[in-house]
Structures are given as C-alpha cells and as structure tokens.
Design a protein around this motif. Structure first.
Motif, PDB file in Angstrom:
ATOM      1  N   PRO A   8       0.832  -1.213   0.000  1.00  0.00           N
ATOM      2  CA  PRO A   8       0.000   0.000   0.000  1.00  0.00           C
ATOM      3  C   PRO A   8       0.860   1.253   0.000  1.00  0.00           C
ATOM      4  O   PRO A   8       1.980   1.268   0.501  1.00  0.00           O
ATOM      5  CB  PRO A   8      -0.788  -0.126   1.310  1.00  0.00           C
ATOM      6  N   SER A   9       0.301   2.305  -0.571  1.00  0.00           N
ATOM      7  CA  SER A   9       0.978   3.601  -0.549  1.00  0.00           C
ATOM      8  C   SER A   9       0.572   4.368   0.701  1.00  0.00           C
ATOM      9  O   SER A   9      -0.390   4.014   1.384  1.00  0.00           O
ATOM     10  CB  SER A   9       0.622   4.407  -1.798  1.00  0.00           C
ATOM     11  N   VAL A  10       1.322   5.415   0.999  1.00  0.00           N
ATOM     12  CA  VAL A  10       1.015   6.265   2.146  1.00  0.00           C
ATOM     13  C   VAL A  10       1.003   7.707   1.671  1.00  0.00           C
ATOM     14  O   VAL A  10       1.612   8.044   0.645  1.00  0.00           O
ATOM     15  CB  VAL A  10       2.037   6.086   3.287  1.00  0.00           C
ATOM     16  N   GLU A  11       0.310   8.554   2.413  1.00  0.00           N
ATOM     17  CA  GLU A  11       0.262   9.976   2.097  1.00  0.00           C
ATOM     18  C   GLU A  11       0.895  10.779   3.213  1.00  0.00           C
ATOM     19  O   GLU A  11       0.730  10.466   4.391  1.00  0.00           O
ATOM     20  CB  GLU A  11      -1.180  10.442   1.872  1.00  0.00           C
ATOM     21  N   ILE A  12       1.642  11.821   2.828  1.00  0.00           N
ATOM     22  CA  ILE A  12       2.308  12.702   3.777  1.00  0.00           C
ATOM     23  C   ILE A  12       1.844  14.124   3.491  1.00  0.00           C
ATOM     24  O   ILE A  12       1.815  14.554   2.332  1.00  0.00           O
ATOM     25  CB  ILE A  12       3.843  12.615   3.656  1.00  0.00           C
ATOM     26  N   GLN A  13       1.489  14.827   4.553  1.00  0.00           N
ATOM     27  CA  GLN A  13       1.126  16.231   4.412  1.00  0.00           C
ATOM     28  C   GLN A  13       2.234  17.078   5.015  1.00  0.00           C
ATOM     29  O   GLN A  13       2.457  17.074   6.219  1.00  0.00           O
ATOM     30  CB  GLN A  13      -0.193  16.533   5.118  1.00  0.00           C
ATOM     31  N   ALA A  14       2.963  17.748   4.146  1.00  0.00           N
ATOM     32  CA  ALA A  14       4.069  18.584   4.619  1.00  0.00           C
ATOM     33  C   ALA A  14       3.557  19.974   4.947  1.00  0.00           C
ATOM     34  O   ALA A  14       2.552  20.430   4.396  1.00  0.00           O
ATOM     35  CB  ALA A  14       5.166  18.666   3.568  1.00  0.00           C
ATOM     36  N   GLU A  15       4.261  20.644   5.824  1.00  0.00           N
ATOM     37  CA  GLU A  15       3.937  22.018   6.175  1.00  0.00           C
ATOM     38  C   GLU A  15       4.890  22.966   5.448  1.00  0.00           C
ATOM     39  O   GLU A  15       5.927  22.547   4.930  1.00  0.00           O
ATOM     40  CB  GLU A  15       4.039  22.215   7.691  1.00  0.00           C
ATOM     41  N   ALA A  16       4.518  24.223   5.416  1.00  0.00           N
ATOM     42  CA  ALA A  16       5.360  25.220   4.752  1.00  0.00           C
ATOM     43  C   ALA A  16       6.728  25.279   5.438  1.00  0.00           C
ATOM     44  O   ALA A  16       6.813  25.343   6.668  1.00  0.00           O
ATOM     45  CB  ALA A  16       4.694  26.590   4.788  1.00  0.00           C
ATOM     46  N   GLY A  17       7.790  25.234   4.628  1.00  0.00           N
ATOM     47  CA  GLY A  17       9.145  25.283   5.174  1.00  0.00           C
ATOM     48  C   GLY A  17       9.725  23.932   5.539  1.00  0.00           C
ATOM     49  O   GLY A  17      10.889  23.855   5.942  1.00  0.00           O
ATOM     50  N   GLU A  18       8.935  22.868   5.424  1.00  0.00           N
ATOM     51  CA  GLU A  18       9.456  21.540   5.757  1.00  0.00           C
ATOM     52  C   GLU A  18      10.158  20.916   4.551  1.00  0.00           C
ATOM     53  O   GLU A  18       9.861  21.218   3.392  1.00  0.00           O
ATOM     54  CB  GLU A  18       8.329  20.626   6.235  1.00  0.00           C
ATOM     55  N   THR A  19      11.087  20.013   4.853  1.00  0.00           N
ATOM     56  CA  THR A  19      11.886  19.338   3.829  1.00  0.00           C
ATOM     57  C   THR A  19      11.701  17.838   3.951  1.00  0.00           C
ATOM     58  O   THR A  19      11.704  17.296   5.060  1.00  0.00           O
ATOM     59  CB  THR A  19      13.379  19.692   3.982  1.00  0.00           C
ATOM     60  N   VAL A  20      11.536  17.201   2.814  1.00  0.00           N
ATOM     61  CA  VAL A  20      11.476  15.735   2.763  1.00  0.00           C
ATOM     62  C   VAL A  20      12.823  15.235   2.252  1.00  0.00           C
ATOM     63  O   VAL A  20      13.290  15.664   1.191  1.00  0.00           O
ATOM     64  CB  VAL A  20      10.329  15.255   1.854  1.00  0.00           C
ATOM     65  N   LEU A  21      13.436  14.354   3.024  1.00  0.00           N
ATOM     66  CA  LEU A  21      14.747  13.811   2.672  1.00  0.00           C
ATOM     67  C   LEU A  21      14.595  12.358   2.241  1.00  0.00           C
ATOM     68  O   LEU A  21      14.175  11.504   3.029  1.00  0.00           O
ATOM     69  CB  LEU A  21      15.702  13.905   3.866  1.00  0.00           C
ATOM     70  N   LEU A  22      14.916  12.083   0.965  1.00  0.00           N
ATOM     71  CA  LEU A  22      14.963  10.723   0.442  1.00  0.00           C
ATOM     72  C   LEU A  22      16.432  10.302   0.334  1.00  0.00           C
ATOM     73  O   LEU A  22      17.282  11.113  -0.044  1.00  0.00           O
ATOM     74  CB  LEU A  22      14.295  10.629  -0.923  1.00  0.00           C
ATOM     75  N   TYR A  23      16.728   9.053   0.613  1.00  0.00           N
ATOM     76  CA  TYR A  23      18.126   8.605   0.643  1.00  0.00           C
ATOM     77  C   TYR A  23      18.167   7.103   0.368  1.00  0.00           C
ATOM     78  O   TYR A  23      17.160   6.396   0.493  1.00  0.00           O
ATOM     79  CB  TYR A  23      18.754   8.894   2.012  1.00  0.00           C
ATOM     80  N   THR A  24      19.352   6.627  -0.015  1.00  0.00           N
ATOM     81  CA  THR A  24      19.535   5.186  -0.218  1.00  0.00           C
ATOM     82  C   THR A  24      20.212   4.580   1.003  1.00  0.00           C
ATOM     83  O   THR A  24      20.779   5.292   1.849  1.00  0.00           O
ATOM     84  CB  THR A  24      20.387   4.914  -1.469  1.00  0.00           C
TER      85      THR A  24
END
Length: 475
Positions: A393-409
């Motif tokens: 299943p997929s998931v949903e994320i609600q980011a706020e203004a000024g927030e950063t999402v970090l993807l990494y291996t």
C-alpha cells in the motif's frame, strides 16, 4: 700538506673495507715460555699479497644475499599497496633508502594523456612542489624524462651549484628548498609504456654509486609494473563513476512551490544507486531514489535501464505510486531475472504540499521541519524482484510550509558501519541538529546530513556503498 679527500658517494650503507688477512704466527714449543731477549721466529713462508679467493667469494655472496633480502622486503611492502597514492608514497620511501636521499618526488603523467595525473612529495609540501613547477620543464630534475620521445636514461645532477649550463631558475629553487643534488629515473612499464618519473633530492652534493644505481634500477622496474596495474584500476573506477554520473540527471527541474537538491557519492567500482526528479502533468512532481544490487559497469547499466523505465511509468500513472513500482517490478523480473532492486517513488503536489509514496524494500523518508523531525510511516515490503508479484500500500504525507522531505539510499546508513538501528538514530540526530539558517537551503541540508552522519571523510572515502540524498523543501 694533508691528503686529498675521497669523493662523497651516496648509498644506503658506507663502504666497509675488507679485513686484513695475515699469516698465523708459528706456535711456541711446548713448555717454552716467552723470553724478552729472544726475537720472535720469522716465518719462511711469504705473506699473501691479498685476501684469499675464498674470502672474496664469501664477501661477494654476502653482499648479494643482503641486496636480495633488501629488495625482497621493499618490493613486498610495495605489493601490499592496493591504491595509487599509498603505492607512490612507498616508492618514494624505498627509493630514498636505496639511494641515500632524504627527500624526493614522483610525477605521474601516463603516456597518451589518459591519466590519472598527479604529483607527490616525500619531505616536500605542496608549496615546495609548486616552486619546482616554476622551473622550465626541460630543466626540472625529472623534466627531460616526461617529454615526447623522452629516453629511459637516468638524470644525475651531482652538484647543482657547481654544474655549468644549469638553468638559473633551477639553481634558485634548489637554494630556496635547500637541496644541492638530485637523481631521477623514469617510470616505464612494459605493459603501459611511460608512466612518469621519480626524483630524489640530496641536501649536499652527492650521487649514488654504481652498486646502488643497480639496486634502485631493479626496484623501480618492479614498481613501474605494479603502478601500471593501479593506474588501470584508477582509470576503470573513473570510467564507471563517469558513466554513473552521466546516467543521472545533470540538473534538477525547477517546479513552483518546491526547491530541490541532490548529493551522490559513487563507490570505487561504481554502483547502482540512482535519484530522479521529473515534472509531471497538472504541475505535479515525481521523485524517486533506488538501488540495484551489484557493482561495476553491469550494475550501472541496469540502473540506467530501470531509471529510464521508471520515468516512463511515472508519466503514464504517476499519481498511483504502487502501480509505478508494480510495473517496474514486472520489468525487472522479465529483463533482469538475476537482480533485485530497492526503490521509492513519490508523487508530489507542491501547491498542496501533499505527497503520495510507495517503497519497495527502501528506507523511509525523513521529514525535517521547525516543529518536527521524524521518519514517515511507510509499510514494510520486499525489494523488487524478490517475490513472484510485488505489491504494497501507498502512504500519504502532508508537509507544512518550510518543511523538507529527505529521500536517501541505504548506502548512507551502511557507510557508518553501525547496526541499522544505531545508523537510523544517527541520521535522525543529524537532521534534528541542522542549524536554523541552513533549513531554508535544501543543498545545505543535504551537506549537513552527509558531514554529520559520515564524519571523518567517510562521505568521500572508498567504500563499496553508493550514497544518494535527494531533498525537497516545500515553500
């Protein structure tokens, strides 16, 4: 009037004079004591003119054994080096011991301009090497050995300040650096041709004798073959790294409402980690990171094929991340049955700061903001290619203004050398400690995380693990 001094000769050992051999005295008669009034008997056998032949042979054999032992130890130490820079350092140290010098330098300039090109000093700093570079090329201690059509002979400057015809700039630099003589040899391998040159510098006027020139010549010939292998390894690594970089985005897209930055560290053999950012219809944005098993050119090629396929699937059905990864898994099983891969795909709507994502055996993203630093809750699933049919299943994320999402291996965690739970804790602490002024710049965020999670140069050190970071900061 004093006797003339013998010329000074450089070498690892001073010349040892042969022992003086004399005829043994005639033994006294039994019971006879010494008498001061009686003159010692004179032997009728004349004393030999020089050492006995057997003694000369023993001395020569001892010298050969000593030389062979020395060369064996030095070449053994060199053979244990598995990288170019340590091998060049060992070459300089061993050569200095063999020719009796205190300082030296090696210049690596392989024929054909294929690289790698570098210079290294023993007892010389970077500024000293820079001063030597100001000397005209043909007048440098090693310069004539590097030109087109250069010969293979040695270059000896036994006394730079008494030598006629020496370039004035060379004499000026020698005085500044405090050396008065030099001895240089070419680095030439049968398998690769000219590699460069090595030179050793003497504090006083000196030069190695014929014996030590023979030893250093044997050692340098062996060292050149070893260096040729390491040069080829460096070229292969550079090609793999270049190929991997060319298969990754040369620049990230500009999309309203989000700022992007990426960092990529490739292992020495080239790995299969990737990142991507793709503008999608309806002002959406697709983000992906992933890793293919294996290393080397085959893994890099497989990574390029998967990344290109994922871009196509993202354009067709990017709003459904599960469908994108399902299509990618089917392609992997059909075209790369011996491989598996981890991947994470996120469908972002920057205007709404909403992210839908799905992951296959991949580490969860990290949300970094003023009021929270936390890992996103994602479902645990197997990597692509590990099961008969992948789906999660997929998931949903609600980011706020000024927030950063970090993807990494996972390479970011593996390079720490810590267990995974401790590596995750280190990553979380690094993200939480980002200074407030840096949080507005996604590139500064990625750099801070790299330096903090991988201190002491682990982010650039040779490692089997690739590292990929992709940051997306929402306005």
């Amino acid at each position: 009037m004093s006797a003339p001094h013998p010329p000074k000769v450089a070498g690892i050992d001073p010349a040892v004079p042969p022992p003086a051999h004399t005829v043994a005295p005639t033994p006294a008669a039994p019971g006879a004591g010494p008498s001061p009034d009686t003159a010692p008997p004179v032997s009728s056998t004349p004393a030999p003119a020089g050492p006995a032949p057997g003694t000369l042979l023993q001395d020569r054999l001892a010298t050969w054994v000593s030389d062979l032992t020395t060369l064996h130890e030095l070449t053994e130490r060199l053979s244990r080096t598995d990288a170019l820079e340590p091998a060049l350092e060992e070459l300089l140290r061993a050569g200095a011991a063999l020719v009796g010098a205190r300082r030296g330098l090696v210049v690596l300039e392989p024929a054909g301009g294929l690289g790698p090109r570098t210079s290294l000093g023993l007892g010389l700093g970077r500024a000293d090497l820079g001063h030597l570079e100001t000397v005209p090329r043909g007048s440098q201690p090693y310069g004539p050995l590097l030109g087109t059509g250069a010969g293979t002979a040695e270059i000896v400057h036994a006394d730079l300040f008494a030598e006629e015809g020496l370039d004035p700039r060379h004499r000026e630099v020698a005085a500044r650096l405090g050396y008065a003589a030099s001895y240089a040899l070419p680095l030439t391998a049968e398998s690769a041709g000219r590699l460069g040159a090595a030179a050793w510098l003497y504090d006083e006027a000196a030069e190695p004798d014929e014996h030590h020139r023979h030893l250093i010549g044997l050692y340098v010939r062996h060292a050149a073959e070893h260096l040729a292998l390491l040069v080829e390894v460096e070229r292969t690594r550079a090609r793999a790294a270049t190929l991997a970089e060319e298969l990754l985005p040369s620049r990230l897209p500009r999309v309203a409402g989000v700022q992007l930055a990426a960092r990529h560290r490739t292992g020495p053999r080239g790995g299969g980690d990737w990142y991507d950012a793709l503008p999608l219809p309806d002002a959406a944005l697709g983000l992906s990171v992933g890793s293919v098993t294996g290393s080397g050119p085959s893994a890099v090629a497989a990574m390029g094929r998967l990344r290109a396929s994922l871009r196509a699937y993202a354009v067709m059905e990017g709003e459904d991340p599960v469908a994108v990864l399902s299509d990618l898994e089917l392609l992997l099983r059909l075209t790369e049955p011996a491989r598996s891969a981890t991947a994470l795909f996120a469908y972002c709507e920057p205007a709404l700061r909403r992210i839908a994502l799905a992951g296959a055996g991949h580490s969860p993203p990290l949300l970094i903001g003023e009021r929270r630093t936390e890992f996103a809750e994602t479902s645990v699933s197997a990597p692509l290619g590990m099961l008969a049919c992948w789906e999660a299943p997929s998931v949903e994320i609600q980011a706020e203004a000024g927030e950063t999402v970090l993807l990494y291996t996972d390479g970011l965690l593996h390079r720490t050398g810590d267990p995974m739970d401790r590596a995750f804790a280190r990553l979380h602490a690094a993200a939480a400690s980002i200074p407030r002024p840096m949080r507005r710049d996604p590139g500064a965020i990625a750099d801070h995380v790299l330096r903090t999670v991988l201190p002491g140069g682990l982010d650039t050190a040779d490692s089997e693990e690739d590292v990929v970071l992709l940051t997306a900061r929402f306005d």
